[in-house]
Design an enzyme around this catalytic site. Structure first.
Site, PDB file in Angstrom:
ATOM      1  N   ASP A 137       2.801  -5.861   2.275  1.00 54.16           N
ATOM      2  CA  ASP A 137       3.391  -4.738   2.989  1.00 54.16           C
ATOM      3  C   ASP A 137       2.298  -4.085   3.829  1.00 54.16           C
ATOM      4  OD1 ASP A 137       5.427  -3.107   3.784  1.00 54.16           O
ATOM      5  OD2 ASP A 137       5.398  -1.825   2.008  1.00 54.16           O
ATOM      6  N   TYR A 139       1.129  -1.279   6.980  1.00 57.27           N
ATOM      7  CA  TYR A 139       1.190   0.188   7.086  1.00 57.27           C
ATOM      8  C   TYR A 139       0.987   0.468   8.561  1.00 57.27           C
ATOM      9  CZ  TYR A 139      -0.201   4.868   5.159  1.00 57.27           C
ATOM     10  OH  TYR A 139      -0.298   6.189   4.784  1.00 57.27           O
ATOM     11  N   HIS A 144       3.703   7.144  10.982  1.00 55.21           N
ATOM     12  CA  HIS A 144       3.941   7.254   9.540  1.00 55.21           C
ATOM     13  C   HIS A 144       2.630   7.505   8.797  1.00 55.21           C
ATOM     14  CE1 HIS A 144       5.509   6.588   5.546  1.00 55.21           C
ATOM     15  NE2 HIS A 144       4.678   5.583   5.350  1.00 55.21           N
ATOM     16  N   GLU A 209      12.651   3.245   2.531  1.00 53.27           N
ATOM     17  CA  GLU A 209      11.738   3.153   3.677  1.00 53.27           C
ATOM     18  C   GLU A 209      12.358   2.227   4.712  1.00 53.27           C
ATOM     19  OE1 GLU A 209       7.609   2.337   3.007  1.00 53.27           O
ATOM     20  OE2 GLU A 209       7.422   3.879   1.477  1.00 53.27           O
ATOM     21  N   TYR A 254      -0.709   6.093  -8.291  1.00 55.82           N
ATOM     22  CA  TYR A 254      -1.273   5.312  -7.188  1.00 55.82           C
ATOM     23  C   TYR A 254      -2.786   5.382  -7.053  1.00 55.82           C
ATOM     24  CZ  TYR A 254      -2.501   8.895  -3.783  1.00 55.82           C
ATOM     25  OH  TYR A 254      -3.124   9.912  -3.132  1.00 55.82           O
ATOM     26  N   LYS A 263       7.022   0.753  -6.559  1.00 51.19           N
ATOM     27  CA  LYS A 263       7.613  -0.123  -5.548  1.00 51.19           C
ATOM     28  C   LYS A 263       8.125  -1.436  -6.132  1.00 51.19           C
ATOM     29  CE  LYS A 263       5.598   1.942  -1.711  1.00 51.19           C
ATOM     30  NZ  LYS A 263       6.253   2.309  -0.455  1.00 51.19           N
ATOM     31  N   SER A 267      12.993  -4.289  -3.644  1.00 53.30           N
ATOM     32  CA  SER A 267      12.931  -4.179  -2.191  1.00 53.30           C
ATOM     33  C   SER A 267      14.128  -4.981  -1.676  1.00 53.30           C
ATOM     34  CB  SER A 267      11.634  -4.771  -1.633  1.00 53.30           C
ATOM     35  OG  SER A 267      10.510  -4.269  -2.328  1.00 53.30           O
ATOM     36  N   THR A 360       6.733   1.515   6.754  1.00 55.69           N
ATOM     37  CA  THR A 360       7.730   2.433   7.294  1.00 55.69           C
ATOM     38  C   THR A 360       7.549   2.594   8.804  1.00 55.69           C
ATOM     39  OG1 THR A 360       7.791   3.631   5.230  1.00 55.69           O
ATOM     40  CG2 THR A 360       8.563   4.806   7.173  1.00 55.69           C
TER      41      THR A 360
END
Lengths: 371, 371
Positions: A137, A139, A144, A209, A254, A263, A267, A360
């Site tokens: 994933d 970023y 965002h 997201e 986190y 997460k 998904s 996102t």
């Protein structure tokens, strides 16, 4: 010429659909579904409101081009075998299908062939299209990252110094990627109101997201990076992605290594993968990148795609979805080619079926926040 | 009784090995190798200096117990099919092999059977034992987390407040996990001396990490967590793991989402997986956990294993490895059962072939730093 539609033809199919339909002959998405007659799971495409069984089409001898005439690459539960065949095979499939379903083709009057291969969309069950290997994933929406950074570190340090030099990404969980429409179970886990002592609780801040993802079709060998100049030949296509996130679990767990249980419970991906060929008409120049990317990430004519994205929420008691945000794929600071090339720069081997989430996709406006 | 060795027998094999050998009849590790006669890759075990082809043993009818007499679960390139069969099958395999290779067994005098199944270890090629699905790397050595935390945040804030409440972990990259002995290519990537502007460079600070890993044998369905009380029934066994790390790439890229390219170019696992049954004699009480874990992570009699671990480095010009650290598996703050149960607490589905790294296993002393 095998690879050209008739000169001058606006693509017109014998399948009827409105001019607003998302699945005209120009699209030709790929997915998988359960053939309602044989109950076997096969690769498929969609034109108008019909799902078309490509494995059966192949059995009927309709894929006669060089790359697809041999082994029936569509006679599988997942698209992976077809994806691994590479861009020439993807293009051949696309053009073969477009010719076959064009107005006036011989297939248009083949009632037996049509009845064996065409199924009304609302009568079939779609399945997860890809056996997803590693999931990453990214970023890549600067808006965002800036918004999140402001919440955590304030506006002056919102973006980390690496942000404009490399596509930040992290490894995600592939086992829990499910098909859109699958019920997502509210996760339980550790949450902590004071960030000192946790309790075990139902997640109370379950979030969506708005993301898109790219599927890797053709990988690279371990130790052999992917050049930015042919990065796009490795990409099979794009899909919608909803990266469900348990925010209350996330804020406690986190540090220091990123999201994990927040997460990994689910998904969601869409059943259809849209190829880069189908997206050609929506290609636009990529936003300017300042500072200039390092040479290994620099493209001659950087481009991206103009894809409008909307998120709506609808409860059982609502008649229609309530739109909660609008965004656009073009807002991503790093494009898919740069994500893939950066991912493999150390020699990491990408595999057929790898999935790269965009992160996102927020736009510059408040109404464009993708989560 | 099928599942018991002869009462009173210290396990003694007709295969000869010294009392110090790592692969006595008590061990029975599992792996995969290329059978040098057929060139097929099969599941195998090892006794003394012999690798034993389990697929051929099965073909010869030697697995006659309830769980293994049907399909030849060893006739595969990877252990996954056998792993998915569950603990009763694993125990049955172990005991069957121990009986077969015991001194005085009928197989001891079956020259034809032995010649088809037993191969000198130094004459065969071992292969990656598991088709690894998702890979998760935990951070379960408190001494390691403290040392790293001191370097980044100083001793007062070295450990994040969540550390003693949950096994911190992050998703890793499974495609680049290779067999021990595979050449690891020095990665290139972005490094930044001033943490402001990067250059593209060969990694100059390539590091090892002393880890162990646990393979998941039996998974769980999405949405159905694993109870701590039967967590160990999901674990097939343990292996050594070297999580190669490019430290100069890591310090630039890792904010805010953790390591990515710094780790995805290679991780190395050993060819043999040691089952929890084989480790029973090394079981010891787990270290005290303060604060007490939340109920979902609390075991009645928490245990771990006393496994001495050494790291040596040897260049081509050296006659013997230079030992750079000694550590022990027991130093992990969170045990494997807790890691697995926490991983699935939100409903994350674990799969056969998932691999859970322990994180660097540092002990309390400076000489015990595992990286």
């Amino acid at each position: 010429d095998f690879f050209k539609m008739e000169a001058g033809s606006a693509l017109k199919s014998f399948v009827e659909y409105t001019s607003e339909h998302h699945f005209p002959l120009e699209n030709i998405p790929f997915g998988t579904f359960k053939n309602p007659e044989t109950n076997e799971t096969h690769c498929c495409t969609r034109i108008g409101d019909f799902v078309i069984d490509l494995a059966v089409l192949h059995d009927l001898g309709h894929f006669s081009g060089d790359h697809l005439k041999g082994e029936n690459v569509f006679n599988h539960e997942f698209l992976n075998t077809f994806m691994a065949a590479g861009r020439p095979a993807w293009t051949e499939a696309r053009v073969t299908i477009q010719n076959l379903f064009a107005e006036g083709s011989s297939f248009a009057s083949d009632e037996d062939g049509k009845s064996k291969t065409m199924f009304a969309f609302d009568k079939v069950e779609m399945t997860l299209p890809v056996n997803i290997k590693d999931y990453t994933d990214f970023y890549s929406s600067k808006h965002h990252a800036y918004n999140v950074g402001c919440m955590i570190r304030g506006p002056d340090n919102a973006l980390q110094p690496n942000y404009t030099y490399l596509p930040v990404g992290y490894h995600g969980r592939s086992s829990s990627i499910v098909l859109s429409g699958t019920d997502v179970r509210r996760p339980k886990g550790q949450v902590s109101a004071d960030k000192k002592v946790p309790t075990w609780s139902d997640c109370k801040r379950l979030d969506f997201e708005l993301e898109m993802g790219a599927y890797v079709g053709v990988g690279n060998e371990l130790g052999k990076p992917i050049k930015i100049s042919n990065s796009s030949d490795h990409i099979f296509g794009l899909s919608l992605l909803n990266d469900w996130s348990a925010r209350d679990i996330q804020v406690w767990e986190y540090v220091p290594l990123g999201p994990f249980n927040a997460k990994n419970f689910a998904s969601t991906v869409s059943p259809w993968i849209i190829t880069l060929e189908a997206l050609e008409p929506f290609k636009i120049a990529h936003q300017e990148q300042d500072p200039e990317p390092l040479p290994y990430l620099k493209e001659e004519n950087p481009s991206t795609y103009n894809i409008d994205l909307h998120v709506g929420i609808q409860s059982e008691s609502m008649d229609a979805p309530h739109e909660v945000c609008k965004s656009n794929f073009k807002h991503l600071y790093w494009n898919v080619n740069q994500q893939l090339t950066h991912h493999a720069v150390t020699g990491c081997n990408m595999s057929t079926g790898d999935f790269l989430g965009s992160g996102t996709i927020s736009g510059p406006e408040k109404s464009e926040r993708g989560c």
